[in-house]
Design an enzyme around this catalytic site. Structure first.
Site, PDB file in Angstrom:
ATOM      1  N   HIS A 268      41.600  28.841  44.438  1.00  0.00           N
ATOM      2  CA  HIS A 268      42.928  28.397  44.020  1.00  0.00           C
ATOM      3  C   HIS A 268      43.252  28.988  42.643  1.00  0.00           C
ATOM      4  O   HIS A 268      44.004  29.947  42.541  1.00  0.00           O
ATOM      5  CB  HIS A 268      42.951  26.871  44.040  1.00  0.00           C
ATOM      6  CG  HIS A 268      44.296  26.247  43.897  1.00  0.00           C
ATOM      7  ND1 HIS A 268      45.465  26.958  43.878  1.00  0.00           N
ATOM      8  CD2 HIS A 268      44.656  24.938  43.769  1.00  0.00           C
ATOM      9  CE1 HIS A 268      46.477  26.116  43.742  1.00  0.00           C
ATOM     10  NE2 HIS A 268      46.021  24.899  43.674  1.00  0.00           N
ATOM     11  N   HIS A 307      48.253  36.585  50.958  1.00  0.00           N
ATOM     12  CA  HIS A 307      48.612  35.201  50.648  1.00  0.00           C
ATOM     13  C   HIS A 307      48.779  34.440  51.948  1.00  0.00           C
ATOM     14  O   HIS A 307      49.232  35.011  52.943  1.00  0.00           O
ATOM     15  CB  HIS A 307      49.930  35.166  49.856  1.00  0.00           C
ATOM     16  CG  HIS A 307      50.165  33.877  49.146  1.00  0.00           C
ATOM     17  ND1 HIS A 307      50.746  32.801  49.769  1.00  0.00           N
ATOM     18  CD2 HIS A 307      49.873  33.482  47.880  1.00  0.00           C
ATOM     19  CE1 HIS A 307      50.816  31.805  48.897  1.00  0.00           C
ATOM     20  NE2 HIS A 307      50.288  32.190  47.748  1.00  0.00           N
ATOM     21  N   ASP A 363      48.422  36.769  41.300  1.00  0.00           N
ATOM     22  CA  ASP A 363      47.205  36.959  40.506  1.00  0.00           C
ATOM     23  C   ASP A 363      46.853  38.414  40.256  1.00  0.00           C
ATOM     24  O   ASP A 363      45.945  38.703  39.481  1.00  0.00           O
ATOM     25  CB  ASP A 363      46.021  36.269  41.195  1.00  0.00           C
ATOM     26  CG  ASP A 363      46.143  34.761  41.089  1.00  0.00           C
ATOM     27  OD1 ASP A 363      46.574  34.303  40.025  1.00  0.00           O
ATOM     28  OD2 ASP A 363      45.818  34.065  42.056  1.00  0.00           O
TER      29      ASP A 363
END
Ligand code: CMC
Length: 430
Positions: A268, A307, A363
């Site tokens: 996460h 994702h 990210d």
């Protein structure tokens, strides 16, 4: 267009049932009437990891993963990132509308005046090992706040909820910065009420002996944009933890400790650290093709790509890429950025990534920016937890006021042994 219902035939009994469809969903509880006989408990759905189960109705954030859309309360993330501030966005998430000028001023004052933490909290931060992970410290200290504010238990009192919301948004940066200062053996730097939310956070992290810390405006704004991008993201793992733990009617500090713990996990809040490690492992642009070959062979994953929800470019990644340029103007270009840009260029033109719908996620660039700004990798998940607090409390309040909600308590499919009699240890043989 036909009726908004689903007709299900149970082939075990030949009976048919009509289940209403509302907002593109059927109610799980409507399955319970489907039984083979009076002794039957009724049909349930099995959905580990909530892959296709809506756990709530929400009006906070909206994602369309195929189109690459993210909106908070209807406002596109691109517009908020360009024109809003983190505190205004936090207000929007928590209250549902953008503030009028006087309301924003009052909210900002309230947050600013709650940034100081009780001196005793410093004492237990002192008690952690010098190398304690700041996320571990944050989980513990935010949970401990419930003991300093016992009135936070009054979760159905709107005034109490309002104050705890201010305290949470205000104190997370202070606890995070103190955790960081502890890890480098520096004295704690107290909040400076003259600075913005992110300017003050930078002050508490990086102030040395100067009387007044002056944050670099470009870095202060870049961090503010990153905070806006991380403020909410519908029912992700930590938000689900916040709602689930909060549904027991515990105080919001304890629920936020649970959400922060969920964010601590590498699946996460830890992916941007994994991106940095991957880029360091690749080491130079000429070694990228080899790495891509290994990814395609299934040996490693391209971190920062892919994702669960976005099957297109993550809209946050697009904005972050622009922020990166502004940050590197100040800090100088990072060698890792060149590797990342080339890696992205090669991947986006490659059939494997195109056919798997793998695009950069939030990210891919955030870690490189944080590193260039001087944050150690341990601080990356903390930099996620601070802004996500506004989303957590907004979701927590929404859950408490939602008449459909009760204590979260999933069902299970029991596959263990049937009833059997206890045998004393002496009779069990060896
Ligand atoms: N590199 C290479 N192949 C990948 C990647 C990747 N990063 N991600 C998915 N795939 C492939 C995977 O091998 C599988 O291929 P096949 O169907 O041929 O077996 C297919 O794509 C589907 O993968 P999955 O693991 O079933 O997809 P998921 O939706 O369960 O996983 C994910 C999503 C984010 C965990 C995954 O894409 C991943 O591991 N990415 C790298 C880690 C990362 O960047 N995480 C940050 C997510 S964004 C943070 C946030 O929003 O909170």
């Amino acid at each position: 267009m036909g009726k908004d219902s689903l007709t299900v035939t149970d082939n075990r009994t030949g009976k048919s049932y009509e289940l209403p469809i509302e907002d593109g969903t059927i109610r799980g509880m409507d399955l319970r009437q489907i039984k083979t006989g009076p002794e039957d408990f009724g049909l349930m759905s099995y959905d580990p990891a909530f892959m296709n189960t809506a756990s709530c109705k929400s009006r906070i954030s909206f994602i369309d993963g195929d189109k690459g859309i993210l909106r908070y309360r209807g406002y596109p993330i691109e517009q908020l990132a360009e024109r809003s501030t983190y505190l205004e966005t936090a207000y929007l998430l928590v209250k549902g509308e953008l503030p009028k000028p006087s309301h924003l001023a009052a909210f900002t004052t309230n947050i600013t005046h709650h940034t100081i933490i009780h001196e005793n909290i410093k004492l237990f931060i002192d008690g952690f090992h010098y190398d304690a992970h700041p996320m571990g410290i944050l989980v513990s200290t935010v949970g401990a706040l419930s003991t300093f504010y016992p009135e936070a238990k009054k979760i159905f009192d709107p005034e109490s909820r309002r104050i705890q919301t201010h305290r949470l948004i205000a104190k997370m940066p202070t606890m995070a910065a103190f955790a960081y200062r502890h890890s480098i053996g520096m004295p704690y730097a107290y909040p400076d009420n003259d600075l913005s939310y992110t300017g003050n956070f930078l002050n508490m992290l990086f102030k040395m002996t100067e009387l007044k810390y002056q944050p670099n405006p470009a870095l202060e704004r870049a961090l503010d944009v990153l905070f806006i991008l991380h403020a909410d993201h519908e029912q992700n793992c930590s938000t689900n933890a916040m709602r689930s733990v909060g549904s027991s009617q515990v105080d919001p500090y304890s629920a936020t400790a649970a959400a922060t713990a969920a964010l601590y996990g590498p699946l996460h809040g830890g992916a941007n650290e994994a991106v940095i490690r991957m880029l360091m492992e690749i080491g130079s642009v000429d070694r990228i093709p080899d790495y891509i070959t290994r990814v395609k062979a299934g040996e490693v994953r391209l971190m920062g790509f892919g994702h669960r929800v976005y099957k297109n470019y993550d809209p946050r990644a697009k904005i972050i890429k622009e922020v990166a340029d502004e940050v590197f103007e100040v800090t100088g270009r990072s060698a890792l950025l060149d590797i990342a840009l080339e890696l992205e260029r090669i991947a986006l033109a490659d059939d494997y990534f195109i056919s798997h719908k793998l695009y950069p996620n939030v990210d891919f660039y955030s870690g490189i920016i944080y590193q260039a700004m001087g944050f150690p990798m341990d601080m990356f998940p903390v930099l996620f937890a601070i802004p996500r607090t506004a989303g957590w409390v907004a979701q927590w309040s929404e859950m408490l006021l939602d008449e459909d909600q009760k204590i979260a308590r999933p069902r299970q499919i029991y596959l263990g042994p049937d009833e059997r009699d206890y045998v004393p240890v002496s009779e069990r043989g060896d």
